[in-house]
Write an enzyme that holds these catalytic residues in place. Structure first.
Site, PDB file in Angstrom:
ATOM      1  N   CYS A  68       0.701  -1.229  -0.106  1.00  0.00           N
ATOM      2  CA  CYS A  68       0.138   0.034  -0.112  1.00  0.00           C
ATOM      3  C   CYS A  68       0.904   1.277  -0.036  1.00  0.00           C
ATOM      4  O   CYS A  68       1.570   1.601   0.966  1.00  0.00           O
ATOM      5  CB  CYS A  68      -0.838  -0.011   1.034  1.00  0.00           C
ATOM      6  N   CYS A  71      -0.459   4.125   2.392  1.00  0.00           N
ATOM      7  CA  CYS A  71      -0.137   3.528   3.691  1.00  0.00           C
ATOM      8  C   CYS A  71       1.323   3.726   4.298  1.00  0.00           C
ATOM      9  O   CYS A  71       1.531   4.135   5.293  1.00  0.00           O
ATOM     10  CB  CYS A  71      -0.776   2.153   4.054  1.00  0.00           C
ATOM     11  N   ASP A  72       2.184   3.127   3.431  1.00  0.00           N
ATOM     12  CA  ASP A  72       3.497   3.018   3.689  1.00  0.00           C
ATOM     13  C   ASP A  72       4.570   3.805   2.994  1.00  0.00           C
ATOM     14  O   ASP A  72       5.661   3.642   3.411  1.00  0.00           O
ATOM     15  CB  ASP A  72       3.948   1.507   3.725  1.00  0.00           C
TER      16      ASP A  72
END
Length: 138
Positions: A68, A71-72
């Site tokens: 992701c 997300c990351d």
């Protein structure tokens, strides 16, 4: 993550959303016959990453391997990043990461073109060349 959201005031409601009224605020949702009102709705319908199945891949999740970008991606700020994927999702992830990285390389399956909407490509022409992901095919 659920506990953190609850600490910040999120309320979790289990059930199937059968109907929604977004025409005025507060929003209204029909959760299995019971209408509730809310200021915000987060649709978290889920997604499943398709891993490559490489040896050691699962052990490296969270240690340099991610599924992701949004997300990351910040973990890899200023670093060279490789996105491996076979379609529009991979291009979208690579495009997002161009703002965070030193270099983004996109590795994708052989295909004549991506099916991304034209709107996703129009902004790319104005990007400096060093921000456009390099592409390789497998």
């Amino acid at each position: 993550m659920k506990q953190q959201a609850i600490r910040f005031g999120a309320e979790y409601v289990d059930g199937a959303a059968l109907d929604a009224d977004f025409s005025c605020r507060p929003f209204r949702l029909d959760i299995e016959g019971e209408w509730i009102e809310t200021r915000a709705v987060i649709v978290a319908s889920g997604a499943s990453a398709r891993w490559l199945g490489l040896p050691g891949e699962q052990k490296l999740i969270g240690h340099g391997v991610s599924s992701c970008a949004t997300c990351d991606g910040f973990f890899y700020r200023g670093k060279s990043i490789m996105v491996v994927g076979g379609g529009d999702s991979a291009m979208e992830e690579a495009n997002f990461l161009t703002a965070l990285r030193r270099e983004v390389t996109l590795v994708h399956r052989p295909r004549a073109s991506f099916a991304l909407p034209k709107s996703c490509w129009t902004g790319r022409a104005s990007q400096p060349q060093d921000q456009v992901p390099r592409q390789y095919r497998w």
